[in-house]
Design a protein around this motif. Structure first.
Motif, short mmCIF file in Angstrom:
data_model
loop_
_atom_site.label_atom_id
_atom_site.label_comp_id
_atom_site.label_asym_id
_atom_site.label_seq_id
_atom_site.Cartn_x
_atom_site.Cartn_y
_atom_site.Cartn_z
N PHE A 103 0.83 -1.20 0.00
CA PHE A 103 0.00 0.00 0.00
C PHE A 103 0.87 1.25 0.00
O PHE A 103 1.78 1.39 0.82
N LEU A 104 0.57 2.17 -0.88
CA LEU A 104 1.34 3.41 -1.01
C LEU A 104 0.76 4.51 -0.14
O LEU A 104 -0.45 4.76 -0.15
N ALA A 105 1.63 5.16 0.63
CA ALA A 105 1.25 6.36 1.38
C ALA A 105 1.50 7.55 0.46
O ALA A 105 2.64 7.91 0.19
N VAL A 106 0.44 8.13 -0.06
CA VAL A 106 0.55 9.23 -1.03
C VAL A 106 1.23 10.43 -0.37
O VAL A 106 0.86 10.83 0.74
N PRO A 107 2.22 11.03 -1.04
CA PRO A 107 2.94 12.16 -0.44
C PRO A 107 2.05 13.38 -0.21
O PRO A 107 1.08 13.62 -0.93
N SER A 108 2.40 14.13 0.83
CA SER A 108 1.75 15.41 1.07
C SER A 108 2.25 16.42 0.03
O SER A 108 3.43 16.44 -0.31
N LYS A 109 1.35 17.24 -0.47
CA LYS A 109 1.73 18.26 -1.45
C LYS A 109 1.91 19.63 -0.83
O LYS A 109 2.38 20.55 -1.49
N LYS A 110 1.55 19.76 0.44
CA LYS A 110 1.67 21.03 1.13
C LYS A 110 1.87 20.78 2.60
O LYS A 110 1.20 19.93 3.18
N ASN A 111 2.76 21.51 3.23
CA ASN A 111 3.05 21.29 4.64
C ASN A 111 1.77 21.37 5.48
O ASN A 111 1.04 22.36 5.45
N GLY A 112 1.50 20.29 6.22
CA GLY A 112 0.33 20.25 7.08
C GLY A 112 -0.92 19.69 6.43
O GLY A 112 -1.93 19.50 7.11
N ALA A 113 -0.85 19.42 5.12
CA ALA A 113 -2.00 18.85 4.41
C ALA A 113 -1.64 17.43 4.00
O ALA A 113 -0.85 17.23 3.07
N PRO A 114 -2.17 16.40 4.68
CA PRO A 114 -1.73 15.03 4.41
C PRO A 114 -2.20 14.51 3.06
O PRO A 114 -3.28 14.85 2.58
N GLY A 115 -1.36 13.67 2.46
CA GLY A 115 -1.81 12.87 1.34
C GLY A 115 -2.60 11.72 1.92
O GLY A 115 -2.18 11.11 2.91
N ILE A 116 -3.76 11.42 1.36
CA ILE A 116 -4.65 10.40 1.93
C ILE A 116 -4.93 9.33 0.88
O ILE A 116 -5.27 9.63 -0.26
N ALA A 117 -4.78 8.07 1.29
CA ALA A 117 -5.07 6.95 0.40
C ALA A 117 -5.71 5.83 1.20
O ALA A 117 -5.34 5.58 2.35
N THR A 118 -6.70 5.16 0.60
CA THR A 118 -7.40 4.05 1.25
C THR A 118 -7.31 2.80 0.39
O THR A 118 -7.48 2.86 -0.83
N TYR A 119 -7.04 1.67 1.03
CA TYR A 119 -6.90 0.40 0.34
C TYR A 119 -7.78 -0.66 1.01
O TYR A 119 -8.02 -0.59 2.22
N SER A 120 -8.23 -1.63 0.22
CA SER A 120 -9.06 -2.71 0.74
C SER A 120 -8.43 -4.06 0.46
O SER A 120 -7.89 -4.28 -0.62
N PHE A 121 -8.47 -4.93 1.44
CA PHE A 121 -8.06 -6.31 1.25
C PHE A 121 -8.64 -7.14 2.39
O PHE A 121 -9.11 -6.61 3.39
N THR A 122 -8.62 -8.45 2.22
CA THR A 122 -9.14 -9.35 3.24
C THR A 122 -8.04 -10.31 3.68
O THR A 122 -7.55 -11.09 2.87
N PRO A 123 -7.60 -10.22 4.94
CA PRO A 123 -6.58 -11.15 5.43
C PRO A 123 -7.13 -12.57 5.48
O PRO A 123 -8.22 -12.80 6.01
N LYS A 124 -6.38 -13.51 4.93
CA LYS A 124 -6.86 -14.89 4.77
C LYS A 124 -6.24 -15.88 5.75
O LYS A 124 -6.59 -17.05 5.75
N LYS A 125 -5.30 -15.43 6.56
CA LYS A 125 -4.62 -16.35 7.48
C LYS A 125 -4.27 -15.62 8.76
O LYS A 125 -4.01 -14.42 8.76
N THR A 126 -4.27 -16.36 9.86
CA THR A 126 -3.90 -15.78 11.14
C THR A 126 -2.39 -15.85 11.33
O THR A 126 -1.69 -16.61 10.68
#
Length: 280
Positions: A103-126
């Protein structure tokens, strides 16, 4: 704006709810195995991660890039949404070949303004699985964070549905979030969260401020203290467990005076020291 006026009303509301709130620790699974178990109670789980550039103190006495938190828990077989708030202007990742995620953490483009990214997956093993950032980071410190757990490396623990818990982490960043007024303000990251009704929530607050804050919702009967930092770069850490009993959107706020250089601006603005708990 003097938010402290609200304390008596909030306390009164808390006393009427009858909700029991106690500290709790996460359950870990140490052996890896595959199963076909799927939770019949939990439909979705949310994880919130914040990248704090040059904020976390290392044993070398220097401030380093880090994920907050670096370790978190998921439930096997339950779809997960991972949201990363990156306050750094460089890209980072949460990469675990064992779990098949990158999963990529999208870079911030301005100081104090976070880059936001959301990812989905299903863990299949403990089990317990290592993750790391695969992009060069913590450059002023010769990439120190990339080879030290708790910074740009960590562990993901996947537990069976029988031990389901919602692992929610919030990070208090003093003067860390840009406001529409062009100033940097105190803020929780994130300020808005989603949890499921009837499933225990393990809430951990990482407070990098040397002042106390709170996560208070009279409607849900919660009033949690964000333990103050005792040393620059060392977060005050406090954990609480509660179980939401009703669906809907509920406001929370910090009831302690904060964002003082800006006349407590954060206390009156959603997304900073105010936010929403969505219970589904």
């Amino acid at each position: 704006m003097k938010k402290v006026i609200l304390i008596p009303a909030i306390v009164a509301t808390l006393s009427m709810t009858g909700l029991t709130v106690v500290p709790a620790a996460l359950t870990s699974a140490h052996s890896v195995h595959h199963t076909n178990r799927v939770s019949t109670k939990m439909k979705e789980q949310h994880i919130y991660l914040t990248v704090t550039p040059g904020m976390k103190l290392g044993p070398d006495g220097k401030l380093h890039d880090a994920f907050s938190p670096a370790n978190f828990t998921l439930v096997e077989g339950v779809p997960a949404k991972i949201t990363i708030y990156n306050y750094d202007n460089m890209k980072h990742s949460v990469t675990s070949p064992s779990l098949g995620i990158n999963f990529l953490a999208v870079p911030s483009k301005k100081n104090g303004a976070p880059g936001i990214a959301t990812y989905s997956f299903t863990p299949k093993k403990t089990g317990t699985f290592n993750w790391q950032c695969i992009y060069p980071c913590d450059m002023p410190n010769k990439q120190w964070s990339m080879s030290h757990f708790g910074y740009m490396e960590g562990k993901i623990t996947v537990v069976p549905p029988s031990k389901a818990v919602q692992d929610i982490a919030l990070t208090v960043m003093p003067g860390g979030k840009l406001g529409p007024d062009g100033k940097l303000h105190d803020a929780f990251s994130p300020a808005n969260i989603t949890v499921e009704k009837g499933v225990p929530v393990h809430l951990t607050i990482y407070n990098y401020d040397n002042m106390k804050h709170s996560f208070t919702s009279g409607a849900l009967g919660i009033n949690f203290l964000a333990k103050p930092s005792q040393k620059n770069g060392e977060a005050g850490v406090a954990s609480y467990t509660f179980t939401p009993r009703k669906t809907g959107n509920y406001s929370w706020q910090c009831i302690y005076p904060c964002d003082l250089p800006n006349h407590q601006w954060s206390m009156a603005h959603t997304g900073y020291m105010l936010g929403t708990i969505h219970v589904e």
